[in-house]
Design a protein around this motif. Structure first.
Motif, PDB file in Angstrom:
ATOM      1  N   GLN A   1      -8.176  -0.772   6.786  1.00 16.08           N
ATOM      2  CA  GLN A   1      -8.388  -2.129   6.135  1.00 16.08           C
ATOM      3  C   GLN A   1      -6.925  -2.870   5.959  1.00 16.08           C
ATOM      4  OE1 GLN A   1     -10.755  -2.735   2.626  1.00 16.08           O
ATOM      5  NE2 GLN A   1     -11.248  -0.327   2.542  1.00 16.08           N
ATOM      6  N   ILE A   2      -6.169  -2.115   5.456  1.00 18.49           N
ATOM      7  CA  ILE A   2      -4.709  -2.808   5.250  1.00 18.49           C
ATOM      8  C   ILE A   2      -3.957  -3.352   6.629  1.00 18.49           C
ATOM      9  CG2 ILE A   2      -2.368  -2.511   4.417  1.00 18.49           C
ATOM     10  CD1 ILE A   2      -4.130  -2.093   2.313  1.00 18.49           C
ATOM     11  N   GLU A  12      -9.024   3.352   4.135  1.00 18.20           N
ATOM     12  CA  GLU A  12      -8.180   2.303   3.521  1.00 18.20           C
ATOM     13  C   GLU A  12      -7.078   1.751   4.139  1.00 18.20           C
ATOM     14  OE1 GLU A  12      -9.044   4.468  -0.709  1.00 18.20           O
ATOM     15  OE2 GLU A  12      -7.278   4.956   0.027  1.00 18.20           O
ATOM     16  N   THR A  13      -6.227   2.700   4.860  1.00 15.27           N
ATOM     17  CA  THR A  13      -5.087   2.140   5.806  1.00 15.27           C
ATOM     18  C   THR A  13      -5.638   1.187   6.913  1.00 15.27           C
ATOM     19  OG1 THR A  13      -3.897   4.186   5.281  1.00 15.27           O
ATOM     20  CG2 THR A  13      -3.131   2.996   7.286  1.00 15.27           C
ATOM     21  N   ILE A  21      -6.938  -2.252  -3.119  1.00 12.23           N
ATOM     22  CA  ILE A  21      -6.829  -2.830  -1.745  1.00 12.23           C
ATOM     23  C   ILE A  21      -7.191  -4.479  -1.672  1.00 12.23           C
ATOM     24  CG2 ILE A  21      -7.973  -2.681   0.557  1.00 12.23           C
ATOM     25  CD1 ILE A  21      -7.998   0.378  -0.285  1.00 12.23           C
ATOM     26  N   ALA A  30       1.717   1.248   5.212  1.00  9.73           N
ATOM     27  CA  ALA A  30       1.071   1.856   4.080  1.00  9.73           C
ATOM     28  C   ALA A  30       1.391   3.382   4.331  1.00  9.73           C
ATOM     29  CB  ALA A  30      -0.527   1.677   4.499  1.00  9.73           C
ATOM     30  N   ALA A  67       0.722  -1.253  -0.074  1.00  9.11           N
ATOM     31  CA  ALA A  67      -0.061  -0.079   0.059  1.00  9.11           C
ATOM     32  C   ALA A  67       0.931   1.378  -0.095  1.00  9.11           C
ATOM     33  CB  ALA A  67      -0.862  -0.005   1.256  1.00  9.11           C
ATOM     34  N   ILE A 109      -4.328  -6.533  -2.586  1.00  5.12           N
ATOM     35  CA  ILE A 109      -3.317  -6.556  -1.466  1.00  5.12           C
ATOM     36  C   ILE A 109      -3.742  -7.598  -0.381  1.00  5.12           C
ATOM     37  CG2 ILE A 109      -2.670  -5.422   0.621  1.00  5.12           C
ATOM     38  CD1 ILE A 109      -2.211  -2.835  -1.098  1.00  5.12           C
ATOM     39  N   ILE A 110      -5.209  -7.449  -0.191  1.00  3.16           N
ATOM     40  CA  ILE A 110      -5.597  -8.387   0.872  1.00  3.16           C
ATOM     41  C   ILE A 110      -6.012  -9.621   0.456  1.00  3.16           C
ATOM     42  CG2 ILE A 110      -7.643  -8.872   2.460  1.00  3.16           C
ATOM     43  CD1 ILE A 110      -7.795  -5.519   2.583  1.00  3.16           C
TER      44      ILE A 110
END
Ligand SMILES: N=CN[C@@H](CCC(=O)O)C(=O)O
Ligand SMILES: [Zn+2]
Length: 415
Positions: A233-234, A230-231, A197, A219, A182, A200-201
């Motif tokens: 989630q990461i 969004e961060t 995203i 991220a 990220a 990534i996940i």
């Protein structure tokens, strides 16, 4: 085999009782011994003390350190040492007036490095990166975190992390690996952040976990990059695979990211060129350490992390290099320490604490690195003759290092 260093003018950062980090006013204290000895056995520190109590020299490998200073190796908790090529063209673009943001908006910046990385073989990236690692070791770094983040594809990210793994296997420094998928949105995902995203996940993280390639997740939490939501989630996805967050945040804008990082268990928040009162409140009473990157501020002419404000609030602070091809093409921690003193008004004691024990904390390495403590790794710097450790930041552009020692041996004798 035992090695005895004798007549050390100043042995810095001596901690009889192991500590994990120092915070606020404690950072002004840098414990030291004058006219000291240091005894190494195999790869660890066995003992130390005043010269009058030194053990017999018989049967020892003796190193006379008269006039010289010994300090623990630097612990550089934030780098992007693995990359392909460089971005010296963008450096000249910035001299000619373009900003980092303008260059990025034209497809330069992180995406430029990602293009180069995806076009370069793993072998070639390893060859380029190992030179940088050897350089920072010769500049006194004995533990280092290295991020991915210039792949931005499943294969590219895996390639970077495999290179980090190889470096870890082949060099006598502690290396921690951080997955930074990220780092930026690739062009094809600019209008569909969620799809990247999801990649990534659902694809990158499982593949990385399968090969056990990362310790942390990162991220770039910044306007125009990854939002707070969004961060989150990461960070949450990474934690499911045992990866603790260490996050790039507050480099250009303060958008509430620090509180989100603390709330989601980040070990460190890095950059913080901008800091609000709310950010400071969020960090108080947490285990999350702020990490300042003064060479980045220097190189791209942005504000320096307000160290005094953070320390006055009782917070800890670590210093790291941010070695990367865009904003900081240097991993010289001596320069980082000097710049922290000169530009951030940290004292030499604070800056050395920030670059050793607190850097170790920011990589979960303070049990083994970051101080002269019995049982810790024998990783340290032996300087040329100096009058006092004040000269470390004072002589900001002089190479003061006579030799670096890793795992009990002078570097260069191991490999
Ligand atoms: N800010 C985000 N990442 C890097 C720079 C990356 C680049 O420009 O290549 C940093 O820490 O400064
Ligand atoms: Zn960085």
């Amino acid at each position: 085999m035992q090695t005895l260093l004798t007549h050390i003018k100043q042995l810095l950062q001596v901690r009889d009782t192991p500590i994990h980090k120092v915070s606020g006013a404690e950072m002004a204290n840098l414990p030291l011994l004058e006219n000291a000895y240091l005894l190494l056995e195999n790869d660890v520190i066995m003992d130390y003390g005043k010269m009058e109590n030194a053990p017999s020299l018989e049967g020892m490998n003796v190193v006379d350190c008269s006039g010289k200073i010994v300090l623990p190796s630097f612990c550089d908790s934030h780098t992007h040492i693995v990359y392909a090529g460089n971005r010296s063209g963008e450096f000249v673009d910035r001299i000619n007036g373009l900003s980092y943001e303008e260059i990025a908006n034209r497809g330069g910046g992180i995406l430029n490095s990602a293009k180069k990385l995806n076009e370069t073989s793993e072998e070639e990236i390893y060859e380029q990166s190992k030179k940088r690692l050897e350089e920072v070791i010769s500049q006194g770094t004995g533990a280092v975190e290295i991020k991915s983040g210039y792949g931005l594809t499943v294969e590219g990210e895996l390639k970077m992390l495999r290179v980090i793994k190889r470096l870890k296997e082949n060099y006598p420094v502690a290396i921690k690996a951080t997955f930074l998928g990220a780092h930026a949105f690739p062009m094809e995902y600019k209008e569909n952040h969620q799809a990247y995203i999801d990649l990534i996940i659902s694809e990158m993280l499982p593949a990385i976990a399968k090969e056990n390639l990362a310790d942390y997740i990162d991220a770039f939490l910044e306007t125009g990059y990854f939002s707070v939501e969004e961060t989150i989630q990461i960070m949450e996805a990474g934690k499911k695979y045992g990866l603790t967050p260490k996050i790039h945040v507050n480099q250009f804008t303060a958008i509430g990211g620090i509180k989100a990082c603390v709330d989601h268990g980040a070990l460190s928040v890095d950059h913080l060129e901008l800091v609000t009162e709310d950010d400071i409140e969020a960090l108080k009473n947490s285990d999350c350490i702020p990490v300042a990157l003064p060479s980045c501020s220097y190189f791209i002419s942005i504000p320096y992390t307000p160290a005094r404000q953070l320390l006055n609030a009782g917070l800890p602070l670590a210093l790291a290099s941010d070695f990367n091809p865009g904003t900081t093409p240097s991993g010289n921690m001596h320069f980082v320490v000097a710049t922290a003193c000169i530009k951030m008004k940290m004292t030499p004691e604070e800056a050395i604490n920030a670059a050793t024990i607190n850097g170790a904390y920011a990589m979960d390495l303070s049990d083994t690195h970051g101080s002269i403590t019995r049982g810790k790794k024998a990783n340290f710097i032996l300087t040329k003759p100096l009058h006092s450790y004040y000269e470390i930041p004072y002589c900001f552009a002089t190479n003061l290092i006579e030799s670096v020692w890793l795992e009990g041996k002078k570097f260069g004798t191991q490999i």
